[in-house]
Enzyme design. Sequence first.
Site, short mmCIF file in Angstrom:
data_model
loop_
_atom_site.label_atom_id
_atom_site.label_comp_id
_atom_site.label_asym_id
_atom_site.label_seq_id
_atom_site.Cartn_x
_atom_site.Cartn_y
_atom_site.Cartn_z
CD GLU A 21 112.07 -4.60 16.20
OE1 GLU A 21 112.46 -3.50 15.80
OE2 GLU A 21 112.01 -5.61 15.48
CE LYS A 58 105.39 3.08 13.22
NZ LYS A 58 105.52 4.51 13.24
CG ASP A 92 106.65 9.33 16.59
OD1 ASP A 92 106.88 9.12 15.38
OD2 ASP A 92 105.69 9.99 17.00
CE1 TYR A 145 113.82 0.32 11.05
CE2 TYR A 145 113.66 1.84 12.90
CZ TYR A 145 113.61 1.60 11.55
OH TYR A 145 113.34 2.63 10.68
CE LYS A 174 101.04 4.58 13.09
NZ LYS A 174 101.14 5.99 12.81
CB CYS A 213 91.44 40.78 38.97
SG CYS A 213 91.18 39.18 39.71
CB CYS A 245 89.07 40.84 43.26
SG CYS A 245 90.66 41.43 42.65
CB CYS A 303 95.04 40.06 40.19
SG CYS A 303 94.01 40.70 41.50
CB CYS A 350 92.21 39.05 44.64
SG CYS A 350 91.79 37.91 43.31
P1 NAD Z 1 105.23 5.01 9.97
O1 NAD Z 1 105.99 6.04 10.66
O2 NAD Z 1 103.85 4.80 10.45
O3 NAD Z 1 105.98 3.62 10.04
C1 NAD Z 1 107.21 3.31 9.39
C2 NAD Z 1 108.37 3.85 10.11
O4 NAD Z 1 108.38 3.41 11.44
C3 NAD Z 1 109.70 3.36 9.59
O5 NAD Z 1 110.10 4.06 8.48
C4 NAD Z 1 110.59 3.62 10.77
O6 NAD Z 1 111.12 4.90 10.65
C5 NAD Z 1 109.67 3.60 11.93
N1 NAD Z 1 109.98 2.59 12.96
C6 NAD Z 1 110.07 2.86 14.29
N2 NAD Z 1 110.38 1.78 14.98
C7 NAD Z 1 110.49 0.76 14.10
C8 NAD Z 1 110.81 -0.62 14.23
N3 NAD Z 1 111.04 -1.17 15.42
N4 NAD Z 1 110.85 -1.37 13.11
C9 NAD Z 1 110.59 -0.82 11.91
N5 NAD Z 1 110.29 0.49 11.73
C10 NAD Z 1 110.23 1.27 12.80
O7 NAD Z 1 105.17 5.25 8.45
P2 NAD Z 1 105.79 6.41 7.57
O8 NAD Z 1 105.53 6.03 6.21
O9 NAD Z 1 107.18 6.68 8.01
O10 NAD Z 1 104.97 7.67 7.95
C11 NAD Z 1 103.60 7.65 7.96
C12 NAD Z 1 103.15 8.20 9.26
O11 NAD Z 1 103.75 9.45 9.47
C13 NAD Z 1 101.67 8.44 9.27
O12 NAD Z 1 100.98 7.36 9.85
C14 NAD Z 1 101.53 9.69 10.05
O13 NAD Z 1 101.33 9.28 11.39
C15 NAD Z 1 102.84 10.36 9.91
N6 NAD Z 1 102.71 11.51 8.95
C16 NAD Z 1 102.16 12.63 9.42
C17 NAD Z 1 101.99 13.72 8.59
C18 NAD Z 1 101.41 14.97 9.15
O14 NAD Z 1 101.18 15.91 8.39
N7 NAD Z 1 101.17 15.06 10.42
C19 NAD Z 1 102.38 13.65 7.25
C20 NAD Z 1 102.94 12.47 6.79
C21 NAD Z 1 103.10 11.40 7.64
#
Ligand code: NAD
Length: 785
Positions: A121, A123, A125, A233, A321, A415, A418, A445, A451
Site C-alpha cells: 500500500e 504510505k 503522509d 488501511y 521510505k 537594478c 543596469c 527595475c 536594462c
Molecule cells: P511513520 O509516520 O513513519 O509511520 C507510521 C504511520 O504511517 C502510521 O501511524 C500511519 O499514520 C501511517 N500510514 C500511512 N499509510 C499507512 C498504511 N498504508 N498502513 C499503515 N500505516 C500507514 O511513523 P510515526 O511514528 O507516525 O512518525 C514518525 C515519523 O514522523 C518520523 O519518521 C518522521 O518522519 C516524522 N516525525 C517528524 C518530526 C519532525 O520534527 N519533523 C517529529 C516526529 C516525527
Amino acid sequence: MTAAENRILELRAELDQHNYRYHVLDEPSIPDAEYDRLFHELKALEAANPELITSDSPTQRVGSAALSAFTQVRHEVPMLSLGNAFEENDMREFDRRVTEGLDLPSGDLFGGGAEVEYSCEPKLDGLAVSLLYQDGVLVRGATRGDGTTGEDISVNVRTVRNIPLKLQGSGWPATLEVRGEVYMSKAGFERLNATQLEIGGKTFANPRNAAAGSLRQLDSKITASRPLEFCCYGLGQVSAEIADTHIGNLQQLKDWGMPVSRELKLAKGIDECLDYYRDIGERRNALAYEIDGVVFKVNSITSQRELGFRAREPRWAIAHKFPAMEELTELLDVEFQVGRTGAVTPVARLKPVKVAGVTVSNATLHNMDEVARLGLMIGDTVIIRRAGDVIPQVVQVVTERRPENARPVQIPECCPVCGSHVERTQLVKRSKGRETVSEGAVYRCVGRLACGAQLKQAIIHFVSRRAMDIEGLGEKSVEQLVDEGLVSSPADLYALSFEQIVDLEGFAELSSKNLLSAIADSKKPGLARFIYALGIPDVGEETAKVLARSLASLARVQQALPQVLTYLPDVGLEVAYEIHSFFEDAHNRKVIEELLKHGLEIQDQGELGAEFAASTTLGGMIDKLDIPSVGPGGAQKLADKFGSLEAIISADWLDMRQALPEKQANAVREFFAIEQNRQLALDAEKQLRDFGMHWQSEKKVVEGLPLAGQTWVLTGSLELISRDVAKDKLESLGAKVAGSVSAKTYCVVAGPGAGSKLVKANELGLKVLDEEAFVAFLAGHGITV
Ligand code: NAD
C-alpha cells in the site's frame, strides 16, 4: 557519565521536543529527514548499549501525549508506529526476519525459499485516525496520541466528506474500529495555502502539516472548510473476525463503503514488493496525494499474530521510505534576478543539498512579501522542499538555529543588471468609480529595454515559437546580440546584416542566411501572435487571441480604453489597465513604430469581432459603470427609457424617477455629477462608436460565430491535424478550448490513446468526436486541414 550516555540523553530530550512539536502542535521545526537521522542515531546508540534503554525513550514510544484540550480516548488495541527502511538490503533483512519468525524455509543462493505474501500500500503522509462504528454507525473518531491514549475528534472526522457516517450493506461486526490516514491532496493543499495567503492566514509548509493542523481543530467548522480525505488501511478493535487476510479485510471494508487505496496490491515474495516500490516511486509525482513511502504487511492474519509486536511497531509490517522531499540547508545569500517585465525577484543561494535525489543549490523566494512571511535572514538554516517537478522552495526557517551574524534580506535600490532605480509596484484597485492604491509585492527595475536583463528576456520572448517564431535564434545568440550592442529593441532584429550575424559565435554562412530568411519570413504575423510577442504584462496567448479576435486591428488594440477592453471576454479591469498603459507608454509606441517602419505587416482582420459587437449594449455599458445600488436591471431600465448616454446624463429628475426608484435615481445623479465618471463613460461610448458600433437598448441578435459559447476539449494524440492548429480552428469558429472535461464541456475530440478525459466525457454523456469526424466537422464549416 560516558559519552554515549550523554549523547543518548541529549538525543532523547531533543527528539521529545520534536515529537511534541510534530504530533501535538502540528508545527515541526525540522524536516522529517533530520528527525529520522537523530532517531536512527539514538537507535544505534541504544543497540550498542542495551542496558541504557528506558521505557520512556522515544525509540520505545509512539507519537506524543494527547492534547488535554480534547477529551481523551483509550485505544483498546494500541495504535502503533511502523518500522522503516530506506535501502533494499534493509527490506531483504525484514523479509528474512519474517520468514524466520514464521519458521518457513529460507532461501539460499539459488532461491527456493518460501515466499511470504505481502500486501502493498502507499504510505500516505497525513495523520493516523481511528474510527469506531457501533452497529454500522460512526460513533467516535480519535487520533493516535501516544498509541494508548488519543484525542476524541469525533465532531471533526464527521466533516471529512469521504468518511461514511453509516456503513453500507450488511454483515459488519457490532463493534468495528477502522484505522486509516486523514490526508490532504496536493491540489487541496495548494488551494488551501492560496486561500490562506489571500485572507492573511497561516500557510502550511506541506500537505501533512496542513492535514494534521486542520483535523486537530477545536472548532470543527474550520476542519469542515479544509479539503481533507480519508483512506483506510487496517482494523483496530473488532467484535468478530472479518477475513483471514489483510487484503480480504480491506476489500470487505471497501464493500461497506470505506475508501481504500486504489494502489492496494498483493505481492508474492520480497522481489515483487521491491518492484511495487520502484513502480510507485516512478509514479510518485503524478499521484494526486503525497506519499513518503510504501507499506508492506504480511497478508495472512494468522502469520501476523504469530509474529506479534515489538515495543512501538508490529514485526509483520514495514514502511519502505522514499528519499525525503524536505531537507535542511543553509541560506548563503540572496541574489536578485531581473525578469522580462522588470520584476526584481529574490533567489536563495543555498549550501548544496540533496533533496529527493537531486542536488539543490538555488531556490525561488517569489517576492519580498514571501521573504518577510518566512522571516528569512541570510545565514539562516532553512527547510527546502522539492515536491515533484516543482522548483525547490524555502518553506521554513529553523529560527532556533539562527547564527548571531545573520543578516536581513534587503531589496537593492538599484537594478543589479543596469543600475536603474528599483521601485515597488503599486496595486490600484478600481471599484465604484474610486481608486485605492496599495503597495504591491513586486519590485520593478524601471530601466525597461535599457536594462540588459529585460531586453534579453523580451527578445527571447519575441522570437519564441508561439510568438514571432524566428527559428535559429537561441538564448545564447540573443545574449550575444544584446551584449555586443547590435540589438537594443525587438525592432533592431529586422536591421541585422549578414556580416553582423556571421561574426557571432556559433554561426556560419548557412546558419546566418537561414536566420536572415527566418527573420524576413516573420514579417507578416497574425495580429494575435504580434500582440503576444510584445510581452505585455499579464497578456498571454489566450488574451492576445481575444484582443485580436474582438478588436481585429492593431490600431484599435493600441487605442482601446480600459473601460472598453473590459467588454472582451475574460479581460478584467486590472489586465485592461495593463494593456492600456503598455500602449500609452512612449517607449513602447516607438518600438512598434520602428517595427512597422522595418516592413512588418501585421495581418489585421479588419472587421470588429461579431461576438464583441454583440456584447455591447447601452444597458450593458451602464451596468459596467458600476453605479452604486444600480444593478443590471436598473441599467437596462435607464437604457430603455433614455436610449443614449447623453440623455441619461442630462435627464431631469422627473424623467429619472419614472425610470428608477428614488434611491437608485439619486445614485445615478450623484454618480454623473462627478466629472471623472461622466468623462470615462462618454469616452467609452465615443470609442465604441468610433470602432463602428451603434448603441441599441436590445442586445443585437447578430449571427455570432457558429461555436460561440461552446467549450471544446481536445484529448489523445491527434494525427491528421496538430493540436495547436485544431485549437486555432475551433477558436476561429468562436469556441473556447479547455484543458479539462466538465459538465459544461460541449464536445470532446478524442484522438488515439485518449484516456481519463474520454472516460469522463462518456460518463457525463457528452458529445465525442473521433479525429476523422472532427476533420469532417471542420470541413462542414469551410475549414480544410
Ligand atoms: P511513520 O509516520 O513513519 O509511520 C507510521 C504511520 O504511517 C502510521 O501511524 C500511519 O499514520 C501511517 N500510514 C500511512 N499509510 C499507512 C498504511 N498504508 N498502513 C499503515 N500505516 C500507514 O511513523 P510515526 O511514528 O507516525 O512518525 C514518525 C515519523 O514522523 C518520523 O519518521 C518522521 O518522519 C516524522 N516525525 C517528524 C518530526 C519532525 O520534527 N519533523 C517529529 C516526529 C516525527
